[in-house]
Design a protein around this motif. Structure first.
Motif, mmCIF file in Angstrom:
data_model
loop_
_atom_site.group_PDB
_atom_site.id
_atom_site.type_symbol
_atom_site.label_atom_id
_atom_site.label_comp_id
_atom_site.label_asym_id
_atom_site.label_seq_id
_atom_site.Cartn_x
_atom_site.Cartn_y
_atom_site.Cartn_z
ATOM 1 N N VAL A 119 0.674 -1.129 -0.201
ATOM 2 C CA VAL A 119 0.244 -0.152 0.255
ATOM 3 C C VAL A 119 1.422 1.316 0.133
ATOM 4 C CG1 VAL A 119 -1.926 -1.423 1.043
ATOM 5 C CG2 VAL A 119 -0.419 0.150 2.254
ATOM 6 N N ARG A 120 2.128 1.288 -0.087
ATOM 7 C CA ARG A 120 3.052 2.387 0.377
ATOM 8 C C ARG A 120 2.927 3.654 -1.037
ATOM 9 N NH1 ARG A 120 8.133 -1.305 1.617
ATOM 10 N NH2 ARG A 120 7.159 -1.352 3.959
ATOM 11 N N ALA A 121 2.226 3.288 -2.818
ATOM 12 C CA ALA A 121 2.557 3.801 -3.068
ATOM 13 C C ALA A 121 1.052 4.840 -3.213
ATOM 14 C CB ALA A 121 1.568 3.165 -4.867
ATOM 15 N N VAL A 122 -0.130 3.786 -2.620
ATOM 16 C CA VAL A 122 -1.615 4.326 -2.094
ATOM 17 C C VAL A 122 -1.006 6.006 -0.886
ATOM 18 C CG1 VAL A 122 -3.821 4.487 -0.917
ATOM 19 C CG2 VAL A 122 -3.082 3.510 -2.627
ATOM 20 N N VAL A 123 0.042 5.602 -0.068
ATOM 21 C CA VAL A 123 0.212 6.525 1.219
ATOM 22 C C VAL A 123 1.291 7.207 1.148
ATOM 23 C CG1 VAL A 123 1.957 6.415 3.504
ATOM 24 C CG2 VAL A 123 0.009 3.852 2.618
ATOM 25 N N ASP A 124 1.996 7.312 -0.420
ATOM 26 C CA ASP A 124 3.444 8.507 -0.688
ATOM 27 C C ASP A 124 1.725 9.172 -1.005
ATOM 28 O OD1 ASP A 124 5.235 6.870 0.254
ATOM 29 O OD2 ASP A 124 5.480 6.209 -1.773
ATOM 30 N N GLU A 125 1.052 8.796 -2.258
ATOM 31 C CA GLU A 125 -0.371 10.048 -2.670
ATOM 32 C C GLU A 125 -0.336 10.229 -1.449
ATOM 33 O OE1 GLU A 125 -3.410 10.354 -6.126
ATOM 34 O OE2 GLU A 125 -2.496 8.279 -5.823
ATOM 35 N N ALA A 126 -1.148 9.894 -0.217
ATOM 36 C CA ALA A 126 -1.936 10.564 0.722
ATOM 37 C C ALA A 126 -1.274 11.670 0.862
ATOM 38 C CB ALA A 126 -1.999 8.971 1.126
ATOM 39 N N LEU A 127 0.413 11.632 0.916
ATOM 40 C CA LEU A 127 1.243 12.289 2.108
ATOM 41 C C LEU A 127 1.753 13.337 1.203
ATOM 42 C CD1 LEU A 127 3.332 9.347 3.756
ATOM 43 C CD2 LEU A 127 1.640 10.816 5.141
ATOM 44 N N GLU A 128 1.943 12.969 0.358
ATOM 45 C CA GLU A 128 1.739 14.245 -0.653
ATOM 46 C C GLU A 128 0.849 15.558 -0.937
ATOM 47 O OE1 GLU A 128 3.299 12.849 -4.666
ATOM 48 O OE2 GLU A 128 4.738 11.966 -3.878
ATOM 49 N N LEU A 129 -0.133 14.738 -1.859
ATOM 50 C CA LEU A 129 -1.599 15.549 -1.076
ATOM 51 C C LEU A 129 -1.508 16.294 0.050
ATOM 52 C CD1 LEU A 129 -3.946 13.421 -3.330
ATOM 53 C CD2 LEU A 129 -3.344 15.270 -4.023
ATOM 54 N N ARG A 130 -1.815 15.647 1.045
ATOM 55 C CA ARG A 130 -2.463 16.463 2.461
ATOM 56 C C ARG A 130 -1.225 18.066 2.433
ATOM 57 N NH1 ARG A 130 1.705 18.315 6.561
ATOM 58 N NH2 ARG A 130 -0.084 18.534 7.615
ATOM 59 N N ALA A 131 0.200 17.463 2.268
ATOM 60 C CA ALA A 131 1.394 18.299 2.271
ATOM 61 C C ALA A 131 1.323 19.449 1.375
ATOM 62 C CB ALA A 131 2.361 17.690 1.932
ATOM 63 N N ALA A 132 0.703 18.992 0.104
ATOM 64 C CA ALA A 132 0.246 20.796 -0.681
ATOM 65 C C ALA A 132 -1.031 20.793 -0.104
ATOM 66 C CB ALA A 132 -0.101 19.373 -2.169
ATOM 67 N N LEU A 133 -2.447 19.991 0.546
ATOM 68 C CA LEU A 133 -3.663 21.089 0.612
ATOM 69 C C LEU A 133 -3.425 21.718 1.604
ATOM 70 C CD1 LEU A 133 -5.766 17.386 0.132
ATOM 71 C CD2 LEU A 133 -5.677 19.740 -0.605
ATOM 72 N N THR A 134 -2.197 21.484 3.181
ATOM 73 C CA THR A 134 -2.086 22.016 3.927
ATOM 74 C C THR A 134 -1.485 23.180 3.757
ATOM 75 O OG1 THR A 134 -0.776 20.769 4.570
ATOM 76 C CG2 THR A 134 -2.887 20.116 5.629
ATOM 77 N N ALA A 135 -0.639 23.187 2.863
ATOM 78 C CA ALA A 135 0.592 24.480 2.595
ATOM 79 C C ALA A 135 -1.042 25.740 2.136
ATOM 80 C CB ALA A 135 1.075 24.370 1.085
ATOM 81 N N ASP A 136 -1.895 25.634 1.597
ATOM 82 C CA ASP A 136 -2.811 26.721 1.383
ATOM 83 C C ASP A 136 -4.057 26.144 0.871
ATOM 84 O OD1 ASP A 136 -3.521 29.624 0.846
ATOM 85 O OD2 ASP A 136 -2.703 29.391 -0.869
ATOM 86 N N SER A 137 -4.949 26.614 1.816
ATOM 87 C CA SER A 137 -6.767 26.062 1.469
ATOM 88 C C SER A 137 -7.336 27.038 0.337
ATOM 89 C CB SER A 137 -7.144 25.851 2.555
ATOM 90 O OG SER A 137 -7.795 27.216 3.383
ATOM 91 N N GLY A 138 -6.598 28.423 0.635
ATOM 92 C CA GLY A 138 -7.670 29.603 0.087
ATOM 93 C C GLY A 138 -8.986 29.965 -0.055
ATOM 94 N N GLU A 139 -8.956 29.923 1.575
ATOM 95 C CA GLU A 139 -10.260 29.733 1.818
ATOM 96 C C GLU A 139 -10.279 30.745 3.710
ATOM 97 O OE1 GLU A 139 -13.146 26.529 3.270
ATOM 98 O OE2 GLU A 139 -12.726 26.034 1.404
ATOM 99 N N ALA A 140 -11.149 31.385 4.556
ATOM 100 C CA ALA A 140 -11.278 31.890 5.514
ATOM 101 C C ALA A 140 -11.791 30.090 6.135
ATOM 102 C CB ALA A 140 -11.859 32.218 5.344
ATOM 103 N N PRO A 141 -10.406 29.835 7.780
ATOM 104 C CA PRO A 141 -11.401 28.892 8.402
ATOM 105 C C PRO A 141 -12.108 28.365 8.379
ATOM 106 C CG PRO A 141 -9.528 29.690 9.358
ATOM 107 C CD PRO A 141 -9.741 31.013 7.894
ATOM 108 N N SER A 142 -13.084 27.026 8.876
ATOM 109 C CA SER A 142 -14.610 27.264 9.313
ATOM 110 C C SER A 142 -14.490 26.827 10.667
ATOM 111 C CB SER A 142 -15.413 26.558 8.573
ATOM 112 O OG SER A 142 -15.514 27.319 6.954
ATOM 113 N N LEU A 143 -15.452 25.970 11.766
ATOM 114 C CA LEU A 143 -15.462 25.624 11.911
ATOM 115 C C LEU A 143 -15.947 24.004 11.934
ATOM 116 C CD1 LEU A 143 -15.187 25.209 16.017
ATOM 117 C CD2 LEU A 143 -17.451 25.941 16.399
ATOM 118 N N LEU A 144 -15.109 23.479 12.022
ATOM 119 C CA LEU A 144 -15.533 21.835 11.663
ATOM 120 C C LEU A 144 -15.693 20.886 12.481
ATOM 121 C CD1 LEU A 144 -12.001 21.661 8.651
ATOM 122 C CD2 LEU A 144 -14.498 22.470 8.890
ATOM 123 N N HIS A 145 -16.680 19.988 11.999
ATOM 124 C CA HIS A 145 -17.288 18.781 13.124
ATOM 125 C C HIS A 145 -16.342 17.998 13.420
ATOM 126 C CE1 HIS A 145 -19.253 14.918 14.327
ATOM 127 N NE2 HIS A 145 -20.159 15.845 14.225
#
Length: 309
Positions: A178-204
């Protein structure tokens, strides 16, 4: 222990969940003392307990009670180390808009008194299309601006901890496939948290159909938040994984998975690519965590879902 106490023993689901974790003396003591704790809080808050709700959750016990004036309510007792104070803060901020109301709280004792909903009737009792419609409508009400001095963790910080654990687990020999899927997940998470482009909301934080119950004050209300602050796509991602076993057993599962993500993104006006990224990360993280704890069937299902994205 008296027969009255035995009526408020912890549900088997809770016992199994805590028993699957590493040995924790505090958790064992808490489980053993639950009947006494229920009785103590009930006496102090003038509650008449009815019964423990079954099957219940994996980190708390829920007891159906009546208040002194005869109205129904729910007493929730959280395991040691739980985030009762954060749950209380989120529910207080929503103040009944899309979520259950807090009637009384004692965070230091892990105790919350909540308005009575219909604990056995969640959105999972509805047909899929209707359930998704109601789920998205309710979730949209929860996405409000947090208070300036809020106590909640950010999505970036929360997922950083998840990512560290995921990375370590993926290095184990059993995780080679499962390392290929994990590697992609980790790369995506790093990119997504770099800048969301929106004001933060309170989340469930843990939003899914089973966490939305039927009520009297409103048709559907959310319960059991694990509140975070961040972008809305993160909150929507877990909803995309609802009824995953049924979805993955359907012909043409790959197309259905992508279509579901696109429809959810469109329904709540979030970026489709960002939602896809968070769905993949959350599915991969949960899947590997399940495999690590012995939940092979569900773990493989979640990782197969992630792979289709």
């Amino acid at each position: 222990m008296s027969n009255a106490d035995d009526r408020f023993a912890p549900p088997e689901r809770l016992v199994r969940a805590l028993g699957s974790e590493p040995a924790d003396e505090a958790a064992r003591e808490w489980l053993a003392s639950l009947p006494e704790r229920v009785r103590d809080v009930a006496e102090r808050w003038e509650l008449t307990p009815e019964r423990v709700h079954q099957p219940g959750g994996r980190s708390s016990v829920v007891v159906l009670v009546h208040r002194a004036d005869g109205t129904g309510a729910v007493l929730k007792l959280e395991k040691p180390g739980g985030d009762v104070a954060l749950e209380q803060a989120a529910l207080a901020h929503w103040n009944g808009l899309g979520a259950v109301r807090v009637l009384r709280a004692e965070p230091e004792a892990g105790a919350l008194l909540l308005e009575r909903l219909r604990p056995g009737v969640s959105l999972r009792s509805l047909a899929e299309q209707k359930a998704v419609l109601e789920a998205t409508a309710t979730l949209q009400r929860l996405w409000v601006r947090p208070a300036e001095d809020h106590p909640f963790t950010t999505v970036a910080d929360h997922t950083a901890r998840l990512a560290d654990a995921l990375r370590k687990r993926s290095e184990e020999p059993w995780a080679a496939d499962v390392r290929a899927v994990v590697d992609e997940a980790l790369e995506l998470r790093a990119a997504l948290t770099a800048d969301s482009g929106e004001a933060p909301s309170l989340l469930h934080g843990d939003y899914q159909q089973g966490k939305v119950l039927a009520g009297d004050r409103a048709p559907w209300l959310a319960v059991g938040p694990r509140p975070l602050v961040g972008e809305r796509a993160y909150d929507l991602a877990w909803l995309a994984l609802d009824r995953v076993d049924t979805l993955m057993a359907s012909p043409g599962a790959a197309a259905i998975v992508r279509r579901r993500v696109a429809k959810l993104a469109d329904a709540l006006d979030v970026d489709n690519d960002r939602l896809r990224g968070w769905v993949l990360f959350r599915a991969a993280e949960a899947g590997v965590r399940e495999l690590a704890s012995g939940g092979r069937a569900r773990g493989e299902l979640l990782l197969e879902f992630a792979g289709l994205l």
